[in-house]
Design a protein around this motif. Structure first.
Motif: not given
Length: 668
Positions: A179-185, A169-170, A203-205, A174-175
């Motif tokens: 974008s792959a885990v949230c809605s586009l907006d 998941t992490v 992004v790590l934080f 990060l990769r």
């Protein structure tokens, strides 16, 4: 100024700046921390990602699509374009553009394309922002090479970091930069702030916020499968809305300013190294120590001295991590020179004299509380242990650090290369920078004259009633230079504590109690909520009466109230109402799962407020300091509270006016 007026003001400033073509720093000064207007997003992303200063060879693409894995590239591009919902006549053109970008990048970087690289997820927001094709390529290249963490095939840094908590998941967060885990907006709103920060570590934080807030949920799922746990973790960022993004990023920024910065310098190229380094070539070491064997967070001598304010003065508006330094070297080494604000804790006591060691540790925590309460320069919540830099003594130091970690002590770090590195950094001004420095006895100055020194004392020398060692008493004289505001009082209390460890007759001003309990940041619904570490052990607040918030705020002696978050020293936040009464300031904390209900957790008289402060860079983070003022004007701070308050300026103005009214009423 109303919220609408404020929004209008910054938008006008933004449009003017874009029209005038100001530099990127001035532009970011206007937009930083804000979700961008859709019509300006593409232009500002391009500027933030350095597009105007980069040369792109994309115009030289030969339009030959002959990668060995070309069919996979084309398939991913078609799947991506289907998500955008373009008209059929536009889809072919967009697929061709994206395939050209991926193909050219692979050819120029000599890379093999794999779907697991998640390039489609990265380019999706760039397409949605409606950038020109050549701009998309430049931004895509910049994101990949400066903002996407490296994942080496041989167990790189992030594999080690994420292995224990979060795993795939992490990796996905990060990769793909979420974008792959949230809605586009929501992704585009996160990117707005991320690119303005110009900090790849951000992004790590952000992922840290997700993990910390999921902690209680995960602990409750101990008996469930790993697949179910991963599914739960994945659902958290999926619930992120655009309205949540500002607070989400603010919390990540809070963790950044509370985290030592050494690891950023040590691991910048390790985590965010260019793809030119190639997979598997990523370094994975802290100095000579493999990362997987690092005991705790390493801190450089430069950062320690900077925090102590020895090399230069930090501007008021720059928040900085504060260290409480613990010098763990043997007595003779400590007495031959040490940092003036370092607490001495002989690490050999842990094995040879456990009772004395435990007493010293209790004194250490008391000294830290007093130093933080009195805002001693250079002192803070982070415990930083300093060894000699010599393996002979530092084996004991590592045992001491491990014992603090086993206590679940927060904010534990270890000075890289120990006292030796600190000494080397201060060598040109050594006698003025170090306390009690004796070049004839100092092991760094004269390493060959003390080959037999620093051996632990014989166990038979210990008596049933331990006598304070000279070095143990010397720590009080060294502390006196640090605790400037309360030096005499601190020395008396520490001596009393050592000679009377049970605390009979000893009164210590309360600062922030370990019995405090509550939620970290809470947003709408279940997004970003977290329990305190102590779980069932901290139920003190539940014994307080539960109040109806709306009814309580209607009391006749309530002057005003402010919805906010109380910020505790350990990073936990509690959603609450700061209630201004005619003669007091009260904290009404909202109850979890009980809408409209709260508990009164603190009541401060207005007369006890001696100072209200904020930072220029974080104007909404307000600190209230409580204490007493003598007739001579000397102020003694006994406690403090911090709150994140929207429109904090208006709130503090009202509170100060009420304090003045109360003072006038008292005079009459």
């Amino acid at each position: 100024m109303t919220l609408e007026e404020e929004d209008s003001t910054w938008l006008l400033a933004l449009e003017s700046a874009l029209h005038e073509g100001v530099d990127d720093h001035e532009l970011i000064g206007i937009t930083r921390g804000r979700v961008l207007p859709e019509e300006h997003r593409a232009q500002i992303w391009y500027i933030c990602l350095g597009g105007g200063n980069k040369f792109s060879n994309f115009t030289q693409f030969d339009e030959i699509f002959d990668l060995q894995e070309q069919s996979v590239v084309r398939g991913d591009c078609k799947t991506l374009v289907d998500k955008l919902g373009n008209e059929e006549e536009d889809k072919v053109s967009v697929v061709c553009d994206v395939e050209s970008i991926f193909t050219h990048y692979c050819k120029t970087r000599h890379l093999k394309y794999e779907s697991s690289l998640m390039w489609a997820d990265i380019v999706l927001p760039l397409l949605a922002a409606k950038m020109p094709r050549d701009h998309i390529y430049i931004c895509f290249e910049e994101v990949l090479e400066k903002y996407i963490p490296s994942f080496g095939v041989h167990g790189g840094f992030l594999e080690h970091v994420t292995r224990g908590y979060g795993g795939p998941t992490v990796y996905t967060q990060l990769r793909s930069l979420f974008s792959a885990v949230c809605s586009l907006d929501a992704t585009m709103a996160v990117w707005d702030i991320y690119f303005q920060e110009r900090d790849p570590f951000f992004v790590l934080f952000l992922s840290l916020v997700i993990l910390v807030n999921a902690r209680e949920q995960i602990l409750e799922m101990k008996s469930e499968s790993g697949e179910d746990i991963i599914k739960t973790l994945s659902s958290i960022p999926a619930g992120l809305s655009v309205d949540d993004v500002s607070d989400f990023c603010s919390l990540a920024r809070y963790y950044i300013i509370k985290t030592p910065s050494t690891f950023r310098k040590d691991f910048a190229t390790v985590i965010f190294g260019s793809v030119y380094m190639g997979h598997g070539e990523v370094c994975n070491r802290v100095g000579d120590l493999p990362l997987s064997q690092a005991l705790c967070l390493p801190v450089s001598a430069e950062e320690i001295i900077d925090a102590c304010d020895m090399l230069h003065t930090t501007p008021e508006d720059i928040e900085q991590v504060g260290f409480f330094l613990i010098d763990c070297r043997p007595s003779d080494q400590y007495n031959a020179g040490h940092l003036p604000n370092a607490f001495h804790l002989d690490s050999s006591l842990m094995l040879l004299h456990p009772a004395s060691f435990q007493t010293a540790v209790q004194g250490l925590f008391m000294a830290q509380r007093q130093a933080v309460a009195s805002e001693t320069p250079g002192c803070g919540q982070h415990l930083c242990f300093i060894g000699s830099g010599r393996e002979q003594e530092d084996q004991y130091v590592h045992m001491v650090v491990a014992s603090f970690l086993q206590r679940n002590t927060q904010y534990v770090s270890l000075a890289k290369a120990g006292y030796h590195a600190i000494h080397d950094l201060l060598v040109h001004n050594i006698n003025e920078s170090l306390a009690d420095h004796d070049s004839k006895q100092c092991l760094v100055c004269a390493p060959d004259t003390h080959s037999h020194c620093s051996e632990p004392a014989d166990h038979d020398d210990f008596t049933a009633v331990p006598k304070p060692q000279p070095s143990f008493m010397n720590r009080f004289s060294s502390l006196s230079s640090v605790f400037k505001m309360r030096s005499v009082e601190m020395k008396e209390k520490l001596v009393e504590y050592i000679t009377n460890p049970n605390g009979e007759g000893l009164t210590i001003d309360r600062h922030v109690s370990a019995q405090d309990r509550g939620k970290l940041y809470r947003n709408q619904g279940d997004v970003f909520s977290i329990e305190d570490d102590d779980g069932e052990n901290n139920r003190g607040l539940e014994r307080l009466g539960v109040l109806k918030i709306s009814q309580w705020l209607k009391k006749p002696d309530v002057v005003s109230s402010f919805s906010c978050h109380q910020v505790k020293e350990n990073g936990y936040m509690y959603k609450c109402h700061l209630v201004l009464m005619e003669t007091a300031l009260c904290v009404l904390r909202e109850c979890e799962g009980q809408e409209g209900e709260g508990q009164m957790t603190a009541r401060r008289t207005l007369a006890s407020i001696v100072k209200i402060t904020s930072k220029k860079r974080h104007p909404d983070l307000i600190t209230f300091k409580y204490g007493t003022t003598t007739h001579e004007g000397e102020v003694t701070i006994s406690d403090m509270d911090r709150f994140l308050i929207p429109k904090a300026g208006e709130a503090t103005k009202v509170i100060k006016e009420q304090i003045m009214k109360q003072m006038e009423a008292t005079k009459t």
